[in-house]
Motif scaffolding. Structure first.
Motif, mmCIF file in Angstrom:
data_model
loop_
_atom_site.group_PDB
_atom_site.id
_atom_site.type_symbol
_atom_site.label_atom_id
_atom_site.label_comp_id
_atom_site.label_asym_id
_atom_site.label_seq_id
_atom_site.Cartn_x
_atom_site.Cartn_y
_atom_site.Cartn_z
ATOM 1 N N GLU A 50 60.493 40.970 78.667
ATOM 2 C CA GLU A 50 59.116 41.133 79.159
ATOM 3 C C GLU A 50 58.528 39.594 79.102
ATOM 4 N N ALA A 51 58.632 38.942 78.017
ATOM 5 C CA ALA A 51 57.726 37.731 77.788
ATOM 6 C C ALA A 51 58.510 36.697 78.830
ATOM 7 N N LEU A 52 59.816 36.858 79.015
ATOM 8 C CA LEU A 52 60.219 35.717 79.989
ATOM 9 C C LEU A 52 59.903 36.215 81.399
ATOM 10 N N ALA A 53 59.759 37.092 81.704
ATOM 11 C CA ALA A 53 59.226 37.421 82.977
ATOM 12 C C ALA A 53 58.095 37.023 83.012
ATOM 13 N N GLY A 54 57.042 37.224 82.230
ATOM 14 C CA GLY A 54 55.719 37.042 82.311
ATOM 15 C C GLY A 54 55.475 35.374 82.313
ATOM 16 N N CYS A 55 56.342 34.653 82.024
ATOM 17 C CA CYS A 55 56.221 33.238 81.989
ATOM 18 C C CYS A 55 57.045 32.413 82.851
ATOM 19 N N ASP A 56 57.057 33.114 84.118
ATOM 20 C CA ASP A 56 58.118 32.623 85.296
ATOM 21 C C ASP A 56 59.535 32.252 84.688
ATOM 22 N N HIS A 57 59.764 33.344 84.118
ATOM 23 C CA HIS A 57 61.302 33.353 83.970
ATOM 24 C C HIS A 57 61.975 32.508 82.906
ATOM 25 N N GLN A 58 60.907 31.496 82.070
ATOM 26 C CA GLN A 58 61.443 30.648 81.341
ATOM 27 C C GLN A 58 60.425 30.419 80.294
ATOM 28 N N CYS A 59 60.714 30.217 79.031
ATOM 29 C CA CYS A 59 59.755 29.614 77.894
ATOM 30 C C CYS A 59 60.655 28.719 76.856
ATOM 31 N N ARG A 60 59.863 28.336 76.050
ATOM 32 C CA ARG A 60 60.380 27.634 74.684
ATOM 33 C C ARG A 60 60.744 28.649 73.865
ATOM 34 N N ALA A 61 61.810 28.557 73.256
ATOM 35 C CA ALA A 61 62.182 29.625 72.280
ATOM 36 C C ALA A 61 61.216 29.553 71.156
ATOM 37 N N ALA A 62 60.308 28.747 70.850
ATOM 38 C CA ALA A 62 59.288 28.928 69.853
ATOM 39 C C ALA A 62 58.080 29.528 70.435
ATOM 40 N N ASP A 63 57.839 29.569 71.521
ATOM 41 C CA ASP A 63 57.070 30.776 72.267
ATOM 42 C C ASP A 63 57.457 31.961 72.200
ATOM 43 N N LEU A 64 58.890 32.178 72.551
ATOM 44 C CA LEU A 64 59.445 33.487 72.443
ATOM 45 C C LEU A 64 59.205 34.210 71.278
ATOM 46 N N GLU A 89 70.018 32.393 79.589
ATOM 47 C CA GLU A 89 70.523 31.126 79.040
ATOM 48 C C GLU A 89 69.539 30.266 78.555
ATOM 49 N N ARG A 90 70.428 29.557 77.414
ATOM 50 C CA ARG A 90 69.543 28.511 76.630
ATOM 51 C C ARG A 90 69.941 27.167 77.540
ATOM 52 N N ALA A 91 68.811 26.418 77.215
ATOM 53 C CA ALA A 91 69.033 24.887 77.603
ATOM 54 C C ALA A 91 68.324 23.926 76.803
ATOM 55 N N MET A 92 68.477 22.663 76.422
ATOM 56 C CA MET A 92 67.861 21.807 75.851
ATOM 57 C C MET A 92 66.841 21.421 76.537
ATOM 58 N N GLY A 99 63.675 20.780 71.412
ATOM 59 C CA GLY A 99 63.032 21.915 72.065
ATOM 60 C C GLY A 99 64.175 22.670 72.844
ATOM 61 N N VAL A 100 64.251 24.017 73.003
ATOM 62 C CA VAL A 100 65.118 24.923 73.466
ATOM 63 C C VAL A 100 64.217 25.584 74.423
ATOM 64 N N PHE A 101 64.872 25.676 75.729
ATOM 65 C CA PHE A 101 64.274 26.801 76.768
ATOM 66 C C PHE A 101 65.218 27.841 76.810
ATOM 67 N N VAL A 102 64.501 28.922 76.909
ATOM 68 C CA VAL A 102 65.187 30.529 77.272
ATOM 69 C C VAL A 102 64.861 30.658 78.644
ATOM 70 N N THR A 103 65.923 30.662 79.622
ATOM 71 C CA THR A 103 65.646 31.167 80.814
ATOM 72 C C THR A 103 66.049 32.654 81.135
ATOM 73 N N LEU A 104 65.423 33.455 81.843
ATOM 74 C CA LEU A 104 65.829 34.773 82.175
ATOM 75 C C LEU A 104 66.880 34.666 83.312
ATOM 76 N N THR A 105 67.979 35.338 83.229
ATOM 77 C CA THR A 105 69.260 35.400 84.341
ATOM 78 C C THR A 105 68.729 36.418 85.288
ATOM 79 N N GLU A 106 69.415 36.395 86.373
ATOM 80 C CA GLU A 106 69.175 37.505 87.343
ATOM 81 C C GLU A 106 69.473 38.945 86.701
ATOM 82 N N ALA A 107 70.458 38.939 86.022
ATOM 83 C CA ALA A 107 70.841 40.328 85.003
ATOM 84 C C ALA A 107 69.983 40.737 84.309
#
Length: 128
Positions: A50-64, A89-92, A99-107
């Motif tokens: 829900e947090a990822l869906a609310g922040c345009d499918h991506q946020c920093r791991a710290a914000d999560l 998915e995670r990305a630097m 910093g690490v970004f966490v992104t919501l996948t289609e699944a």
């Protein structure tokens, strides 16, 4: 012996705390059971989706971490588990390599959308 006013106030405060804990446990347990049974998700996984869906499918791991109310290490384990399940998915971060970004996948987006009505139903049933 007569209780003084401060003792009564303290007892009232502690009783209020225990009622809050009991209500939280009742709602959390109802959510955990329904989300797990119907969608294979725990409450923390749903809150992260829900947090990822609310922040345009991506946020920093710290914000999560703030959004799911877990410690940094518990959030890291949660994200790793969700990544193995293909939900995120995670990305630097290109700018800050720490910093690490966490992104919501289609699944993950699909699982969130299908679980959201269950989440809201349980909230209506337990909080009202």
């Amino acid at each position: 012996m007569v209780a003084d006013v401060s003792d009564v106030a303290e007892l009232s405060l502690v009783e209020e705390w225990h009622l809050l804990l009991a209500r939280h446990a009742a709602v959390f347990n109802a959510l955990e059971c329904a989300l797990q049974d119907e969608h294979g998700l725990g409450v923390s996984e749903f809150e992260a989706l829900e947090a990822l869906a609310g922040c345009d499918h991506q946020c920093r791991a710290a914000d999560l971490t703030d959004a799911v109310h877990l410690s940094q290490s518990a959030t890291s384990r949660l994200v790793a588990r969700m990544e193995r399940e293909g939900l995120v998915e995670r990305a630097m971060c290109d700018v800050d390599r720490r910093g690490v970004f966490v992104t919501l996948t289609e699944a993950g987006w699909t699982r969130f959308r299908t679980a959201k009505p269950t989440h809201r139903r349980v909230l209506r049933e337990t909080l009202r």
